[in-house]
Scaffold this active site. Structure first.
Site, PDB file in Angstrom:
ATOM      1  N   GLN A  39      17.702  17.293  26.352  1.00 33.99           N
ATOM      2  CA  GLN A  39      18.983  17.057  26.526  1.00 33.99           C
ATOM      3  C   GLN A  39      19.500  16.176  27.789  1.00 33.99           C
ATOM      4  OE1 GLN A  39      21.333  20.830  24.835  1.00 33.99           O
ATOM      5  NE2 GLN A  39      22.255  18.913  24.120  1.00 33.99           N
ATOM      6  N   ARG A  93      21.606  27.662  34.014  1.00 31.03           N
ATOM      7  CA  ARG A  93      20.519  28.465  32.861  1.00 31.03           C
ATOM      8  C   ARG A  93      19.842  26.786  32.016  1.00 31.03           C
ATOM      9  NH1 ARG A  93      22.723  28.569  27.087  1.00 31.03           N
ATOM     10  NH2 ARG A  93      20.383  29.252  26.008  1.00 31.03           N
ATOM     11  N   HIS A 139      15.039  25.414  23.492  1.00 32.47           N
ATOM     12  CA  HIS A 139      16.099  25.236  23.504  1.00 32.47           C
ATOM     13  C   HIS A 139      15.296  24.224  22.458  1.00 32.47           C
ATOM     14  CE1 HIS A 139      20.713  24.910  24.799  1.00 32.47           C
ATOM     15  NE2 HIS A 139      20.534  23.821  23.428  1.00 32.47           N
ATOM     16  N   ASN A 163      17.321  29.484  21.987  1.00 33.29           N
ATOM     17  CA  ASN A 163      18.555  29.233  21.407  1.00 33.29           C
ATOM     18  C   ASN A 163      19.197  28.585  20.349  1.00 33.29           C
ATOM     19  OD1 ASN A 163      21.240  27.931  22.882  1.00 33.29           O
ATOM     20  ND2 ASN A 163      21.059  25.954  21.952  1.00 33.29           N
ATOM     21  N   GLU A 164      20.022  29.363  19.116  1.00 30.24           N
ATOM     22  CA  GLU A 164      20.280  29.699  18.498  1.00 30.24           C
ATOM     23  C   GLU A 164      19.660  29.254  17.475  1.00 30.24           C
ATOM     24  OE1 GLU A 164      23.096  26.314  19.050  1.00 30.24           O
ATOM     25  OE2 GLU A 164      24.892  27.432  20.898  1.00 30.24           O
ATOM     26  N   ASN A 215      26.654  32.469  22.840  1.00 28.61           N
ATOM     27  CA  ASN A 215      27.292  30.580  23.113  1.00 28.61           C
ATOM     28  C   ASN A 215      28.094  30.366  21.821  1.00 28.61           C
ATOM     29  OD1 ASN A 215      25.296  30.471  24.433  1.00 28.61           O
ATOM     30  ND2 ASN A 215      24.477  28.851  22.903  1.00 28.61           N
ATOM     31  N   TYR A 230      32.448  28.264  20.774  1.00 24.34           N
ATOM     32  CA  TYR A 230      33.080  27.209  21.042  1.00 24.34           C
ATOM     33  C   TYR A 230      34.003  27.158  20.185  1.00 24.34           C
ATOM     34  CZ  TYR A 230      28.929  25.039  23.373  1.00 24.34           C
ATOM     35  OH  TYR A 230      27.786  24.399  24.211  1.00 24.34           O
ATOM     36  N   GLU A 255      27.303  29.683  26.777  1.00 27.08           N
ATOM     37  CA  GLU A 255      27.578  28.264  26.780  1.00 27.08           C
ATOM     38  C   GLU A 255      28.775  28.295  26.315  1.00 27.08           C
ATOM     39  OE1 GLU A 255      25.122  26.167  23.572  1.00 27.08           O
ATOM     40  OE2 GLU A 255      23.607  25.958  25.033  1.00 27.08           O
ATOM     41  N   TRP A 292      29.363  25.081  29.284  1.00 27.07           N
ATOM     42  CA  TRP A 292      27.659  23.840  28.263  1.00 27.07           C
ATOM     43  C   TRP A 292      28.974  22.145  28.809  1.00 27.07           C
ATOM     44  CZ3 TRP A 292      23.526  23.680  26.973  1.00 27.07           C
ATOM     45  CH2 TRP A 292      22.988  22.372  26.601  1.00 27.07           C
ATOM     46  N   GLU A 322      23.362  14.622  23.816  1.00 30.30           N
ATOM     47  CA  GLU A 322      23.983  15.338  22.471  1.00 30.30           C
ATOM     48  C   GLU A 322      23.976  15.156  21.185  1.00 30.30           C
ATOM     49  OE1 GLU A 322      25.842  18.401  22.097  1.00 30.30           O
ATOM     50  OE2 GLU A 322      26.612  18.396  20.413  1.00 30.30           O
ATOM     51  N   TRP A 323      22.752  15.601  20.934  1.00 29.53           N
ATOM     52  CA  TRP A 323      22.140  15.739  19.581  1.00 29.53           C
ATOM     53  C   TRP A 323      21.765  14.229  18.815  1.00 29.53           C
ATOM     54  CZ3 TRP A 323      17.983  18.674  20.956  1.00 29.53           C
ATOM     55  CH2 TRP A 323      18.193  20.183  21.840  1.00 29.53           C
TER      56      TRP A 323
END
Ligand code: BGC
Length: 504
Positions: A47, A104, A150, A196-197, A337, A339, A408, A456, A463-464
């Site tokens: 990213q 991180r 990631h 990650n995730e 993480n 949100y 995050e 984050w 952003e992907w």
């Protein structure tokens, strides 16, 4: 259920009725945090780094995915993105100025082993880059926290055997990569994250196809089995690497290791419906306990998943269960993480599709009474819902009893491409402030152990699948000039952490 856990269940039950936010719920109280609480910001290699083929780096699946025609990433790629690779000194100096105590970041596997495999050559220039990054952080007094994976698996491993789809091959290659990182950086890095995730890698990468490698039914891939195989590979690769770290490196390097899991909290869509109350519980198990039960409790997948998915869910052999049992206690923290919160609704009318991954539970941001879970950020799913965050902290602590590190948390605000709008980011300040209040309440009112926080993200970045649309940064990046400009939320965080920790 023990008396203690049944009291606990009642306590969280009482707290769990959803009440819509009112104006006063949106007032930040700046509640205290412990003096030992640490904070910083997070990024991920693909990213922010750019330099996508500089100095011997090999391609990852994201380099391929962002160059597909037609574009699946909003016409954007991260060949340059923030150019963190070439501006790392400037970025770390800014972090220092913003009072951040820890950073991180993730290592790009194909930058250090361009082809990725256990017998493939190491790229010394890649090792040198991360070495310099770590040394500069330490010189600024900022603690590095390194994520090994990631989302950017080397393209060569995907071409050779489908990456996560071949558990044994992937695991052996990941073990070698992890050993290389521990050996190269472990003397200076004491905080490690393996993956990650895993939920996102499994579901978004191998079921709905919105992230690389983009597998989905329309592509003709096996969405019935692949996501669960991918999850299985990640869990076992994580456990192996935890064991390797403990056996070969930890005594000397004295670091900590864990995994990072993401997850929303869920409220029932109709609070008076038993089926929806159950759906909210089941959704958490399918999302979080899928990984957290094997990794942190050293046991099989949740019973409700076995029941619904049957043979779609791979089985752990006795030897693998032994590995999970042996390593579960070696995870030093729960990497979280988080949100937002959603409503969960049990669908009964439509038969679920063959590749149903939720037990036919639908998610939404509005409940049966038409109430929204909270005010929307510039991403419609990401709403301010600090109450759900507090409940999820409780749910995790109750089930896993590990200190929670929030790895995050953050949000994008509307209109942020304009730097003047971006700087005055009151929406983000409120979001961050309210979420920190929730951490305080979880610690002091509920007895949950929460030890640190990463916003984050450090700066706006790629952003992907949304490309450069949503901006999550504490620092605005002009993607034409690459100029960095801190937003007010960056200064807010610096001050609020100073103040909150003074009060405790
Ligand atoms: C990921 C980040 C991503 C962020 C915002 C997290 O799921 O780890 O890479 O940018 O969410 O969508």
């Amino acid at each position: 259920m023990s008396e203690e856990s049944s009291m606990w269940a009642q306590a969280t039950q009482t707290k769990s009725a959803f009440t819509p936010l009112t104006g006063s719920d949106l007032t930040v109280e700046n509640l205290p945090l412990p003096a030992s609480f640490t904070w910083g910001a997070a990024t991920a290699a693909y990213q922010v780094e750019g330099a996508s083929n500089a100095a011997g780096k090999g391609p990852s699946i994201w380099d391929t995915y962002t160059h597909l025609t037609p574009s699946r990433t909003n016409g954007a790629n991260a060949d340059v993105t923030c150019d963190h690779y070439h501006r790392v000194e400037e970025d770390l100096a800014l972090m220092k100025q913003l009072g951040m105590e820890t950073y991180r970041f993730s290592i790009s596997w194909s930058r250090v082993i361009p082809l990725g495999g256990r017998d493939d050559p190491v790229n010394e220039a890649g090792i040198a880059f991360y070495s310099r990054l770590i040394d500069t952080l330490l010189a600024h007094g900022i603690k590095p926290s390194v994520t090994l994976y990631h989302w950017d698996v080397p393209q060569a491993l995907y071409d050779r055997y489908g990456a996560f789809l071949n558990t044994n091959e992937f695991r052996a290659d990941f073990e070698r990569y992890a050993r290389l990182c521990f050996a190269s950086f472990g003397g200076r890095v004491t905080s490690w994250v393996t993956f990650n995730e895993p939920y996102i890698i499994s579901i978004f990468g191998h079921l709905n196809g919105s992230l690389a490698p983009g597998h989905c039914a329309e592509m003709g891939t096996d969405t019935v089995h692949e996501p669960w195989r991918v999850g299985h590979t990640i869990i076992l690769s994580h456990a192996s690497v935890v064991q390797i770290y403990a056996n070969e490196f930890q005594t000397k390097q004295k670091g900590e290791i864990s995994i990072v899991l993401n997850g929303h909290f869920y409220e029932p869509w109709d609070a008076s419906s038993e089926a929806d109350i159950e759906a909210a519980r089941v959704r958490l198990e399918f999302y979080i306990a899928w990984f957290a039960d094997p990794v942190y409790l050293g046991r099989d997948y949740p019973a409700v998943m076995r029941e619904h998915l049957g043979n779609r869910l791979p089985r752990f052999t006795e030897q693998e269960l032994e590995l999970l049992r042996a390593t579960c206690g070696m995870n030093a923290f729960y990497g979280m993480n988080h949100y937002s919160t959603k409503f969960a609704r049990q669908l009964t009318t439509t038969p679920p599709p063959a590749d149903d991954w939720t037990r036919n539970i639908e998610e939404s941001s509005v409940n049966s009474a038409g109430q929204q879970i909270g005010p929307a950020s510039s991403m419609p799913w990401l709403r301010i819902a600090p109450g759900g965050f507090r409940k999820l902290l409780n749910w995790i602590w109750d089930r896993y009893r590990l200190p929670i590190l929030v790895t995050e948390n953050g949000c994008p605000c509307p209109g942020e491409e304009d730097v003047d709008v971006a700087i005055d980011d009151r929406f983000r300040q409120r979001y961050l402030g309210l979420y920190l209040d929730s951490i305080s309440r979880a610690i002091y009112e509920d007895g949950v152990s929460v030890i640190g926080y990463y916003a984050w993200s450090l700066m706006d970045n790629f952003e992907w699948s949304s490309g450069y649309g949503p901006r999550y940064g504490l620092v605005h990046v002009d993607f034409e000039t690459l100029k960095r400009t801190p937003k007010n939320s960056a200064y807010y965080l610096k001050e609020t952490f100073q103040e909150r920790r003074k009060q405790a």
